[in-house]
Design an enzyme around this catalytic site. Structure first.
Site, PDB file in Angstrom:
ATOM      1  N   TRP A  72       0.716  -0.684  -0.287  1.00  0.00           N
ATOM      2  CA  TRP A  72      -0.266  -0.083   0.144  1.00  0.00           C
ATOM      3  C   TRP A  72       1.246   1.050   0.023  1.00  0.00           C
ATOM      4  O   TRP A  72       0.596   2.532  -0.246  1.00  0.00           O
ATOM      5  CB  TRP A  72      -1.027  -0.103   0.571  1.00  0.00           C
ATOM      6  CG  TRP A  72      -2.477  -0.938   0.717  1.00  0.00           C
ATOM      7  CD1 TRP A  72      -2.327  -1.188  -0.597  1.00  0.00           C
ATOM      8  CD2 TRP A  72      -3.519  -1.527   2.034  1.00  0.00           C
ATOM      9  NE1 TRP A  72      -3.956  -2.399  -0.466  1.00  0.00           N
ATOM     10  CE2 TRP A  72      -4.283  -1.811   0.986  1.00  0.00           C
ATOM     11  CE3 TRP A  72      -3.356  -0.435   3.108  1.00  0.00           C
ATOM     12  CZ2 TRP A  72      -5.275  -1.783   1.761  1.00  0.00           C
ATOM     13  CZ3 TRP A  72      -4.711  -1.202   3.835  1.00  0.00           C
ATOM     14  CH2 TRP A  72      -5.603  -1.298   3.185  1.00  0.00           C
ATOM     15  N   LYS A  73       1.958   1.212   0.290  1.00  0.00           N
ATOM     16  CA  LYS A  73       3.243   2.594   0.324  1.00  0.00           C
ATOM     17  C   LYS A  73       2.959   3.360   1.404  1.00  0.00           C
ATOM     18  O   LYS A  73       1.878   3.587   2.302  1.00  0.00           O
ATOM     19  CB  LYS A  73       3.444   2.498  -1.399  1.00  0.00           C
ATOM     20  CG  LYS A  73       3.226   1.608  -2.418  1.00  0.00           C
ATOM     21  CD  LYS A  73       4.127   2.249  -3.350  1.00  0.00           C
ATOM     22  CE  LYS A  73       4.118   1.228  -4.428  1.00  0.00           C
ATOM     23  NZ  LYS A  73       4.880   1.809  -5.591  1.00  0.00           N
ATOM     24  N   GLU A 103      11.557   2.508  -3.630  1.00  0.00           N
ATOM     25  CA  GLU A 103      11.824   3.255  -3.026  1.00  0.00           C
ATOM     26  C   GLU A 103      12.534   3.809  -1.712  1.00  0.00           C
ATOM     27  O   GLU A 103      12.739   4.989  -1.801  1.00  0.00           O
ATOM     28  CB  GLU A 103      10.198   3.401  -3.333  1.00  0.00           C
ATOM     29  CG  GLU A 103       9.676   3.973  -3.957  1.00  0.00           C
ATOM     30  CD  GLU A 103       8.143   3.287  -4.058  1.00  0.00           C
ATOM     31  OE1 GLU A 103       6.911   3.062  -3.307  1.00  0.00           O
ATOM     32  OE2 GLU A 103       7.639   2.749  -5.425  1.00  0.00           O
ATOM     33  N   GLU A 113      11.477  -6.196  -9.402  1.00  0.00           N
ATOM     34  CA  GLU A 113      10.426  -5.604  -9.481  1.00  0.00           C
ATOM     35  C   GLU A 113      11.375  -5.037 -10.496  1.00  0.00           C
ATOM     36  O   GLU A 113      12.360  -4.220  -9.972  1.00  0.00           O
ATOM     37  CB  GLU A 113      10.318  -5.238  -8.454  1.00  0.00           C
ATOM     38  CG  GLU A 113       9.504  -5.881  -6.942  1.00  0.00           C
ATOM     39  CD  GLU A 113       8.459  -4.944  -6.557  1.00  0.00           C
ATOM     40  OE1 GLU A 113       6.961  -4.573  -6.656  1.00  0.00           O
ATOM     41  OE2 GLU A 113       8.411  -3.645  -6.063  1.00  0.00           O
ATOM     42  N   GLY A 154       4.855   1.560 -10.579  1.00  0.00           N
ATOM     43  CA  GLY A 154       3.884   2.597 -11.137  1.00  0.00           C
ATOM     44  C   GLY A 154       3.785   3.513 -12.110  1.00  0.00           C
ATOM     45  O   GLY A 154       3.360   4.435 -12.191  1.00  0.00           O
ATOM     46  N   SER A 206       3.476  -2.819 -12.261  1.00  0.00           N
ATOM     47  CA  SER A 206       2.138  -2.544 -12.552  1.00  0.00           C
ATOM     48  C   SER A 206       1.679  -3.821 -12.981  1.00  0.00           C
ATOM     49  O   SER A 206       0.685  -4.330 -14.348  1.00  0.00           O
ATOM     50  CB  SER A 206       2.407  -1.540 -13.916  1.00  0.00           C
ATOM     51  OG  SER A 206       3.047  -0.771 -13.882  1.00  0.00           O
ATOM     52  N   GLY A 265       1.154  -3.042  -6.059  1.00  0.00           N
ATOM     53  CA  GLY A 265       1.376  -1.632  -5.779  1.00  0.00           C
ATOM     54  C   GLY A 265      -0.364  -0.896  -6.089  1.00  0.00           C
ATOM     55  O   GLY A 265      -1.381  -1.538  -5.384  1.00  0.00           O
ATOM     56  N   GLY A 266      -0.370  -0.396  -6.858  1.00  0.00           N
ATOM     57  CA  GLY A 266      -1.225   0.246  -7.673  1.00  0.00           C
ATOM     58  C   GLY A 266      -2.625  -0.324  -7.198  1.00  0.00           C
ATOM     59  O   GLY A 266      -3.595   0.140  -6.286  1.00  0.00           O
TER      60      GLY A 266
HETATM   61  C1  PEP Z   1       5.349  -1.816  -6.041  1.00  0.00           C
HETATM   62  O1  PEP Z   1       5.649  -0.991  -5.412  1.00  0.00           O
HETATM   63  O2  PEP Z   1       5.743  -3.062  -5.494  1.00  0.00           O
HETATM   64  C2  PEP Z   1       4.952  -1.777  -7.020  1.00  0.00           C
HETATM   65  C3  PEP Z   1       4.952  -3.011  -7.459  1.00  0.00           C
HETATM   66  O3  PEP Z   1       3.498  -1.117  -7.584  1.00  0.00           O
HETATM   67  P1  PEP Z   1       2.746  -0.745  -8.754  1.00  0.00           P
HETATM   68  O4  PEP Z   1       1.979  -1.949  -8.712  1.00  0.00           O
HETATM   69  O5  PEP Z   1       1.920   0.140  -8.859  1.00  0.00           O
HETATM   70  O6  PEP Z   1       3.324  -0.598 -10.252  1.00  0.00           O
END
Ligand code: PEP
Length: 258
Positions: free
Chosen positions: A14-15, A101, A171, A177, A217, A238-239
């Protein structure tokens, strides 16, 4: 996925999103859809302050809660940080370590990642260790070397039984993102490479037991194709994990008997 040898794990990251009341609304929307998800484990990594609340909200489900970061020291003058014992005591089962991040904005290095992995495992938390290349590094064709380096350092000094409890999340930074997903073949190839690195370090039995996720993503539309790759054992999301219906669609894509 390969359910014969390892668990599929779908984890949301969820960041810095969602207050406790938003977490409550999310739980109310997700829980009725959640079912038993027999074929995969589901984790939500939430901001540290909301871990106790999230644990309570999901206590009658099989969904586990995780942290998004931890410190490697047991206590001390590290303003703003949380220890692995603090996470554990409020009910976290997992912790994300070395997210890009954190590496980019908070000076996380491969060496601090390694220390955090040791601390998490010693506390009984399962670390989700993030590795991945930037676009420049991919274009320079150093992805495999870089990933080898990151994985070797992250796992340095761990015993075989500790490595079995580590989750690696591949990743690619350029896919996080951005809405740009690695193709299933690109992601599958790097995840196979990671398993090969673990095989060289710890042998085939350990390597085939380690869960390796893809993150970047991942969404309701592309999840099934990515998860069809033999070395992709789940996702770090993430998103799309912020919306209960989207997260549920990814869980459903993973919750298949292989
Ligand atoms: C993440 O932050 O680990 C990630 C994969 O984000 P997103 O799915 O939004 O790309």
């Amino acid at each position: 996925m390969n359910l014969k040898y390892r668990k599929t794990i779908i984890a949301g990251n969820w960041k810095m999103n969602k207050t406790l009341s938003e977490t409550r609304a999310y739980a109310e929307a997700l829980k009725p859809q959640l079912g038993k998800h027999k074929w995969c484990e589901v984790v939500l990594c939430v901001p540290a302050v909301n871990i106790p609340g999230a644990v309570k909200l999901f206590k009658d489900t099989r969904l586990a809660i995780g942290g998004e970061n931890c410190h490697y020291e047991a206590s001390g003058a590290f303003t703003g940080e949380v220890t692995v014992e603090m996470l554990k005591e409020v009910g976290a089962k997992y912790v994300i370590i070395g997210h890009s991040e954190r590496r980019q904005y908070y000076n996380e290095t491969d060496l601090t990642v390694n220390k955090k992995v040791h601390a998490a495992l010693e506390a009984g938390l399962r670390p989700i260790v993030c590795v991945g290349e930037s676009l420049e590094q991919r274009e320079l064709d150093v992805t495999e070397e870089l990933i080898t380096y990151q994985v070797k350092i992250a796992l340095a000094g761990l015993t075989e039984s500790q490595v079995r409890r580590v989750v690696i999340a591949y990743e690619p930074i350029w896919a996080i993102g951005t809405g740009k997903t690695a193709t299933a073949e690109q992601a599958g190839a790097v995840c196979s490479h990671i398993r090969g690195v673990i095989r060289k370090l710890y042998g085939a039995r350990v390597a085939r037991a380690v869960t390796i996720q893809y993150g970047g993503s991942m969404n309701a539309k592309n999840a099934a194709e990515l998860l069809a790759q033999p070395d992709i054992d789940g996702g770090l999301i993430g998103g799309a994990s912020l919306k209960p219906d989207d997260f549920m669609a990814i869980i459903n894509a993973a919750n298949q008997e292989a």
